[in-house]
Design a protein around this motif. Structure first.
Motif, mmCIF file in Angstrom:
data_model
loop_
_atom_site.group_PDB
_atom_site.id
_atom_site.type_symbol
_atom_site.label_atom_id
_atom_site.label_comp_id
_atom_site.label_asym_id
_atom_site.label_seq_id
_atom_site.Cartn_x
_atom_site.Cartn_y
_atom_site.Cartn_z
ATOM 1 N N GLY A 1 0.839 -1.190 0.000
ATOM 2 C CA GLY A 1 0.000 0.000 0.000
ATOM 3 C C GLY A 1 0.874 1.239 0.000
ATOM 4 N N ARG A 2 0.255 2.368 0.247
ATOM 5 C CA ARG A 2 0.984 3.634 0.177
ATOM 6 C C ARG A 2 2.139 3.690 1.173
ATOM 7 N N GLY A 3 1.920 3.138 2.374
ATOM 8 C CA GLY A 3 2.973 3.166 3.384
ATOM 9 C C GLY A 3 4.225 2.448 2.907
ATOM 10 N N TRP A 4 4.048 1.236 2.376
ATOM 11 C CA TRP A 4 5.207 0.482 1.890
ATOM 12 C C TRP A 4 5.846 1.173 0.696
ATOM 13 N N ILE A 5 5.024 1.657 -0.240
ATOM 14 C CA ILE A 5 5.549 2.300 -1.451
ATOM 15 C C ILE A 5 6.411 3.505 -1.094
ATOM 16 N N GLU A 6 5.911 4.341 -0.184
ATOM 17 C CA GLU A 6 6.654 5.558 0.177
ATOM 18 C C GLU A 6 7.918 5.228 0.982
ATOM 19 N N HIS A 7 7.830 4.249 1.867
ATOM 20 C CA HIS A 7 9.010 3.882 2.654
ATOM 21 C C HIS A 7 10.085 3.245 1.767
ATOM 22 N N ARG A 8 9.685 2.413 0.831
ATOM 23 C CA ARG A 8 10.665 1.800 -0.068
ATOM 24 C C ARG A 8 11.295 2.859 -0.974
ATOM 25 N N LYS A 9 10.473 3.787 -1.444
ATOM 26 C CA LYS A 9 10.993 4.859 -2.291
ATOM 27 C C LYS A 9 12.034 5.682 -1.546
ATOM 28 N N LEU A 10 11.747 6.021 -0.295
ATOM 29 C CA LEU A 10 12.699 6.799 0.505
ATOM 30 C C LEU A 10 13.994 6.011 0.716
ATOM 31 N N ALA A 11 13.870 4.726 1.069
ATOM 32 C CA ALA A 11 15.058 3.907 1.306
ATOM 33 C C ALA A 11 15.883 3.748 0.035
ATOM 34 N N SER A 12 15.219 3.499 -1.095
ATOM 35 C CA SER A 12 15.935 3.323 -2.365
ATOM 36 C C SER A 12 16.679 4.595 -2.755
ATOM 37 N N ASN A 13 15.991 5.731 -2.644
ATOM 38 C CA ASN A 13 16.634 7.001 -2.988
ATOM 39 C C ASN A 13 17.810 7.294 -2.058
ATOM 40 N N THR A 14 17.637 7.002 -0.772
ATOM 41 C CA THR A 14 18.708 7.255 0.196
ATOM 42 C C THR A 14 19.912 6.365 -0.080
ATOM 43 N N PHE A 15 19.668 5.083 -0.374
ATOM 44 C CA PHE A 15 20.769 4.169 -0.669
ATOM 45 C C PHE A 15 21.518 4.598 -1.927
ATOM 46 N N ARG A 16 20.796 5.129 -2.905
ATOM 47 C CA ARG A 16 21.471 5.614 -4.121
ATOM 48 C C ARG A 16 22.227 6.914 -3.844
ATOM 49 N N TYR A 17 21.557 7.835 -3.188
ATOM 50 C CA TYR A 17 22.148 9.170 -3.001
ATOM 51 C C TYR A 17 23.365 9.135 -2.086
ATOM 52 N N PHE A 18 23.263 8.411 -0.977
ATOM 53 C CA PHE A 18 24.369 8.373 -0.020
ATOM 54 C C PHE A 18 25.300 7.167 -0.239
ATOM 55 N N GLY A 19 24.936 6.304 -1.181
ATOM 56 C CA GLY A 19 25.707 5.078 -1.339
ATOM 57 C C GLY A 19 26.197 4.815 -2.736
#
Length: 508
Positions: free
Chosen positions: A135-153
């Motif tokens: 649902g929206r909660g999982w979609i938004e949390h995964r999006k944040l984690a994916s972007n963070t892993f790319r941006y800082f990693g």
């Protein structure tokens, strides 16, 4: 005249009637619960077949030892799609690459949910990231984690340098043992966890930080406890929460201790935060908390932050750590393979320079060894349990919405249709006749579909750099007279049993 007074029996009779009534009520209640449980165990029309369940308990006891092996054997009887009863939870098990691709890739949006199990509800309230409902909660949390892993990693060249720096801390720590036997688990775990720590907290933890080490040990223990028989029983009968003993109680105590510790370090690393200028994952999540204006934004919370941080730490640590530990074990077990790895590393890094990701394409044999470790050792043999978002049809079977689904990734990596002699450890299967690395279709250690491991790219970076740096500097061998036990330690991941190894400095 002596008068004899008989005792008044009215209260005793009344007490007896009360006891009989309560016993009758209890028996009736137990009978109703038994009927209800047996009704839950009835397979729906068109449901896949499977082994006969024990009344009430179902097939839970069949999963006590090597459940991934048991499921593959059952698939040879009932087909690649079959069912189990886990204490009233009708569960579908997917086996083999063809079935896995059909369900997780071609029907990705159908097999993307998580089952509403009492254990998941107890541990994370179905929030956070890994166990969150679709649902929206999982979609938004995964999006944040994916972007963070790319941006800082992974997209930053300087992050590769940070991994290389951690590799040298790792090498120095191994050097302290001066070629004598040691158990590598502690050092590998600390080194690998620090890569995820750089993204989540912006800092690494020293190898003698006992508080952080204790938390990682508890996480590792919970990975085992989460698939113990007690956990399956808890899902079937949540009322056993009130039984004061059992492994499920240890699981809950560990979780409470970890969450308390995570809250402290989250508060510590969020100090000095400059809104909208994040330094790491925690800052990025705090920025989302700042944006909450309506009740619909409540997917962002301090509680979900704690769950997400914990899940990212354990997911980023446990799998890569166990891959490297298995790789070290197999290099010592097969010195001829280790020698080929040494030769390739020396030919590419002949001047002793540290390995970089650019060197990967020049090291096909190293790549083949790492891929064979992932295939053969099956670090996460059953993935994380899934559930269907709607009614599905697979191999002519009907799978109702909300059905729990187990993806037996082990069966994919031992699928005789795609692998020749899969029970043999052979890196050569990932090389062509020219010695070039070849990608294999039925290779899914990070699962498939939209719910595949979001840290796959980072994990591949870590595995290559840690493994290559380690073998560039050391020759791995077992102490004289020691024969390792290759039986895996069972849990959500398969890790080696504790072993000692000698890392002898190579002459460059």
């Amino acid at each position: 005249m002596v008068s004899i007074r008989l005792p008044y029996l009215g209260s005793a009779v009344q007490y007896g009637h009360t006891c009989v009534g309560l016993c009758s009520l209890l028996v009736t209640l137990l009978f109703v619960l038994l009927i209800r449980q047996l009704a839950k165990q009835r397979r729906p029309p068109g449901f896949p077949p499977g082994p006969s369940p024990i009344p009430v308990i179902g097939n839970i006891f069949s999963l006590a030892t090597e459940p991934h092996v048991f499921m593959k054997k059952q698939s040879e009887i009932y087909g690649q799609v079959f069912s189990l009863d886990l204490g009233g939870y009708s569960t579908v098990v997917l086996n083999g690459y063809d079935t896995m691709r059909e369900c997780l890739y071609h029907q990705s949006d159908v097999f993307i949910d998580r089952p509403s199990l009492p254990l998941f509800n107890k541990m994370t309230k179905m929030g956070g990231l890994l166990n969150a409902k679709y649902g929206r909660g999982w979609i938004e949390h995964r999006k944040l984690a994916s972007n963070t892993f790319r941006y800082f990693g992974s997209v930053q060249k300087q992050f590769e340098r940070k991994i290389s720096e951690e590799c040298m801390f790792f090498v120095d720590a191994i050097d302290d043992h001066k070629g004598k036997p040691f158990n590598p688990k502690h050092l590998v775990t600390n080194a690998v966890s620090n890569i995820t720590n750089l993204i989540i907290f912006g800092e690494r933890f020293t190898y003698d930080d006992h508080d952080f080490q204790h938390m990682i040990e508890i996480f590792s223990e919970n990975v085992e406890l989460a698939v113990s028989g007690w956990s399956f029983l808890y899902n079937a009968f949540p009322w056993i929460e009130y039984i004061p003993f059992g492994k499920h109680q240890k699981l809950f105590r560990n979780a409470a201790e970890v969450y308390e510790f995570l809250l402290l370090i989250i508060e510590r690393f969020s100090e000095g935060r400059n809104p909208q200028s994040p330094r790491h994952y925690i800052d990025s999540y705090m920025d989302e908390l700042d944006q909450i204006t309506t009740e619909s934004d409540s997917i962002w919370s301090k509680e979900n932050l704690i769950y997400s941080v914990g899940e990212l730490i354990i997911a980023g640590t446990e799998t890569t750590t166990n891959t490297i530990r298995w790789a070290m074990l197999y290099m010592a077990l097969y010195p001829n393979i280790q020698e080929k790895v040494h030769k390739e590393i020396d030919s590419v890094l002949g001047n002793g320079k540290p390995p970089s990701l650019e060197d990967k394409q020049s090291m096909p044999y190293v790549e083949a060894v790492l891929h064979e470790v992932l295939r053969f050792c099956n670090i996460v043999p059953l993935g994380i349990f899934r559930a269907t978002t709607q009614d599905a049809v697979v191999n002519s079977y009907t799978i109702p919405k909300g059905t729990m689904v187990i993806t037996n990734l082990y069966s994919v990596h031992f699928d005789e249709k795609y692998w020749t002699d899969p029970g043999t450890f052979s890196p050569q299967r990932f090389l062509d006749s020219n010695g070039d690395f070849v990608r294999r279709e039925a290779f899914v250690p990070f699962s498939l579909g939209r719910r595949h491991c979001l840290g796959e790219q980072l994990a591949r970076m870590e595995m290559f750099l840690f493994f290559t740096t380690l073998l560039q500097n050391f020759n791995l061998q077992f102490p004289p007279g020691i024969v390792p036990n290759l039986t895996p330690k069972l849990g959500m991941t398969l890790q080696p049993l504790p072993y000692s190894i000698c890392a002898v400095r190579r002459q460059q």
